[in-house]
Design an enzyme around this catalytic site. Structure first.
Site, mmCIF file in Angstrom:
data_model
loop_
_atom_site.group_PDB
_atom_site.id
_atom_site.type_symbol
_atom_site.label_atom_id
_atom_site.label_comp_id
_atom_site.label_asym_id
_atom_site.label_seq_id
_atom_site.Cartn_x
_atom_site.Cartn_y
_atom_site.Cartn_z
ATOM 1 N N TYR A 148 5.809 -0.012 47.676
ATOM 2 C CA TYR A 148 4.561 0.703 47.360
ATOM 3 C C TYR A 148 4.586 1.203 45.917
ATOM 4 O O TYR A 148 5.502 1.915 45.514
ATOM 5 C CB TYR A 148 4.426 1.907 48.311
ATOM 6 C CG TYR A 148 3.094 2.612 48.233
ATOM 7 C CD1 TYR A 148 1.907 1.915 48.398
ATOM 8 C CD2 TYR A 148 3.029 3.979 47.998
ATOM 9 C CE1 TYR A 148 0.677 2.566 48.338
ATOM 10 C CE2 TYR A 148 1.805 4.646 47.930
ATOM 11 C CZ TYR A 148 0.636 3.932 48.099
ATOM 12 O OH TYR A 148 -0.570 4.567 48.043
ATOM 13 N N ASP A 230 8.575 2.132 37.400
ATOM 14 C CA ASP A 230 7.989 3.147 38.263
ATOM 15 C C ASP A 230 9.135 4.041 38.760
ATOM 16 O O ASP A 230 9.917 3.652 39.633
ATOM 17 C CB ASP A 230 7.270 2.468 39.440
ATOM 18 C CG ASP A 230 6.655 3.477 40.390
ATOM 19 O OD1 ASP A 230 6.987 4.674 40.303
ATOM 20 O OD2 ASP A 230 5.840 3.068 41.247
ATOM 21 N N LYS A 258 6.401 12.947 42.191
ATOM 22 C CA LYS A 258 7.257 13.456 43.263
ATOM 23 C C LYS A 258 8.149 14.604 42.794
ATOM 24 O O LYS A 258 7.661 15.704 42.568
ATOM 25 C CB LYS A 258 8.060 12.312 43.894
ATOM 26 C CG LYS A 258 7.122 11.279 44.555
ATOM 27 C CD LYS A 258 7.803 10.444 45.580
ATOM 28 C CE LYS A 258 6.902 9.343 46.114
ATOM 29 N NZ LYS A 258 6.307 9.605 47.392
HETATM 30 C C1 LIG Z 1 7.549 4.067 43.960
HETATM 31 C C2 LIG Z 1 6.231 4.723 44.180
HETATM 32 N N1 LIG Z 1 5.267 4.568 43.253
HETATM 33 C C3 LIG Z 1 4.061 5.149 43.377
HETATM 34 C C4 LIG Z 1 3.767 5.917 44.476
HETATM 35 C C5 LIG Z 1 2.412 6.557 44.598
HETATM 36 O O1 LIG Z 1 2.539 7.930 44.425
HETATM 37 P P1 LIG Z 1 1.421 8.929 44.999
HETATM 38 O O2 LIG Z 1 1.539 8.916 46.489
HETATM 39 O O3 LIG Z 1 1.763 10.253 44.381
HETATM 40 O O4 LIG Z 1 0.085 8.405 44.534
HETATM 41 C C6 LIG Z 1 4.732 6.113 45.469
HETATM 42 C C7 LIG Z 1 4.435 6.939 46.658
HETATM 43 O O5 LIG Z 1 5.096 6.936 47.649
HETATM 44 C C8 LIG Z 1 5.999 5.493 45.322
HETATM 45 O O6 LIG Z 1 6.954 5.630 46.240
#
Ligand SMILES: Cc1ncc(COP(=O)(O)O)c(C=O)c1O
Length: 461
Positions: A148, A230, A258
């Site tokens: 994700y 990311d 996070k």
């Molecule tokens: C690796 C990664 N990138 C992006 C996101 C998206 O973050 P958000 O839920 O704050 O939009 C997540 C969310 O779980 C994630 O685990």
């Protein structure tokens, strides 16, 4: 004693009647948990949470990995309280915006510039937008094994939840395999001068093999594509300075969220000035509208982030995460082996970011067995959608968790013999979504750990 979830169940029903999906994050939804489990929580402190029936749990989801210090961590709460009385949002930028940006840039070496927003998805989508604007190209390459990266179209088009997305967008996202540099090379050969950016988590459950991240870096530079890490999960968890520091590879752009603000809503896009400046208002042909949100600079989240980054700098937070995660993993392995279940239930990944596998009698990943294990650990006072520890998980909590796990495995072992349906109350939980790939593509996600299939649902929160 069987725990009572009467109130929780009732409040959960009210929530589902009003909020699609029964919550504001699918991974928290009712279909992700056993029927006999806390449906709605009331509060948390440290590594513990309480549900609306008053049941107490040691928890290992920590707000989808956002709460790395602990719930209601006093120093962070104080920092937020200190700004609350001075207003949270003004007509011009607030002083705390520069303080937070300076603290962030002093922590993440590649952050020549930074822009804050509220969610990880908006940050990763902004990175993709910058990559496209900078290169004048359309295609983005994403890692097939990373479950994700955003709720936005460029990512969701690769999943079974692509409703509402114009089908034309599916041609603009392509993928490669983690730790398989040849698959990245192949993409650049197949899409000459079309790939705007390559985005991946620097690590998920597997560490990068020597040369993999360095190789992607080289390929992106050679082909004029933007490399995006990311770091939503790895940031402030694998290393205070990011996994990019740990592995010694510098992306062009990276995204954080996070753990950045210990559960307060803040995420960040950062990177090379030359790219980030495309979102400024200083160039003659500035045409990139980059992250402009009403709440992006809400002072409470910025105060929480400054305080969190200070604590990370001063105290051995990351060391603690690895130490307690490793300790938990060793205890779980021992408990599994004690029941002869070492091939069925095992911790997976790095101590700072553990998940676990739940396999059925045929050694296949099983949602039913995952749900049963969740149900049984809940009965023992532990809520563990994953095994994500925080700075507040002390030795006593880890030991209690290992005991709870041991108790739950007794039922797991019986269920392997007699069938899980005899023990599971209600239906098995579901995957939030599966990744979807075109039939002609060979880019099916592979097992993240060689020889050990793992259940993607455990990764998707
Ligand atoms: C690796 C990664 N990138 C992006 C996101 C998206 O973050 P958000 O839920 O704050 O939009 C997540 C969310 O779980 C994630 O685990």
């Amino acid at each position: 004693m069987v725990l009572d979830f009467y109130r929780s169940t009732k409040v959960g029903e009210r929530l589902r009647a009003l909020v699609p999906g029964g919550g504001h994050t699918y991974a928290k939804g009712a279909d992700q948990y056993p029927a006999h489990a806390p449906a709605v929580l009331s509060h948390g402190r440290g590594c513990r949470v309480w549900d609306v029936d008053g049941n107490e749990f040691i928890e290992y989801g920590m707000g989808l990995r956002a709460v790395s210090l602990g719930h209601a961590y006093p120093e962070v709460v104080d920092a937020v309280r200190n700004v609350l009385g001075s207003g949270t949002n003004f007509t011009r930028p607030a002083r705390i915006e520069v303080e937070c940006a300076e603290r962030f840039a002093a922590t993440i070496a590649s952050a020549e510039m930074v822009k804050f927003t509220k969610d990880g998805s908006t940050a990763t989508t902004a990175a993709i937008k910058l990559a496209r604007a900078a290169t004048g190209r359309d295609v983005v390459a994403i890692c097939a094994e990373h479950p994700y990266l955003s709720y936005d179209n460029w990512f969701m088009v690769t999943t079974t939840l692509a409703g509402g997305i114009p089908s034309a967008e599916s041609t603009l996202t392509t993928s490669f395999h983690y730790n398989d540099l040849a698959s990245v090379e192949r993409l650049f050969a197949e899409h000459p001068e079309r790939i705007a950016g390559v985005i991946l988590e620097p690590s998920r459950t597997d560490p990068p093999q020597p040369g993999f991240l360095e190789g992607i870096r080289r390929l992106c530079t050679r082909h004029g594509a933007v490399l995006v890490f990311d770091e939503m999960i790895t940031g402030f968890r694998y290393d205070r300075r990011g996994a990019q520091y740990l592995y010694g590879v510098t992306p062009d752009l990276s995204t954080f969220g996070k753990a950045l603000a210990n559960g307060f809503a803040l995420s960040a896009l950062c990177g090379r000035r030359e790219l980030m400046r495309l979102g400024s208002r200083e160039r003659p042909q500035d045409d990139v509208f980059l992250l402009s949100t009403t709440h992006g600079a809400e002072t409470t989240a910025l105060a929480a982030a400054i305080s969190t980054m200070e604590i990370y700098e001063r105290e051995p937070v990351v060391e603690h995460l690895y130490k307690q995660g490793d300790r938990l993993a060793a205890g779980l392995r021992e408990a599994s082996a004690g029941h002869g279940l070492q091939d069925y239930v095992a911790p997976v990944g790095s101590g700072c970011n553990l998940v676990y596998s739940t396999l059925d009698a045929d050694l296949q990943p099983s949602q039913t067995f995952r749900t049963l294990l969740l149900q049984e650990t809940v009965q023992h006072g532990v809520l563990m959608p994953s095994l994500v520890v925080s700075y507040s998980h002390d030795d006593a909590s880890i030991e209690r968790t290992i005991d709870a796990f041991d108790g739950a495995l007794e039922v797991y072992a019986k269920a392997l013999d007699g069938g899980p349906e005899r023990f599971l109350i209600g239906p098995p939980s579901r995957h939030v979504f599966d990744r979807r790939w075109s039939p002609e593509s060979d880019t099916q996600p592979q097992s993240l750990v060689r020889g050990q299939p793992i259940d993607e649902a455990t990764l998707l929160e």
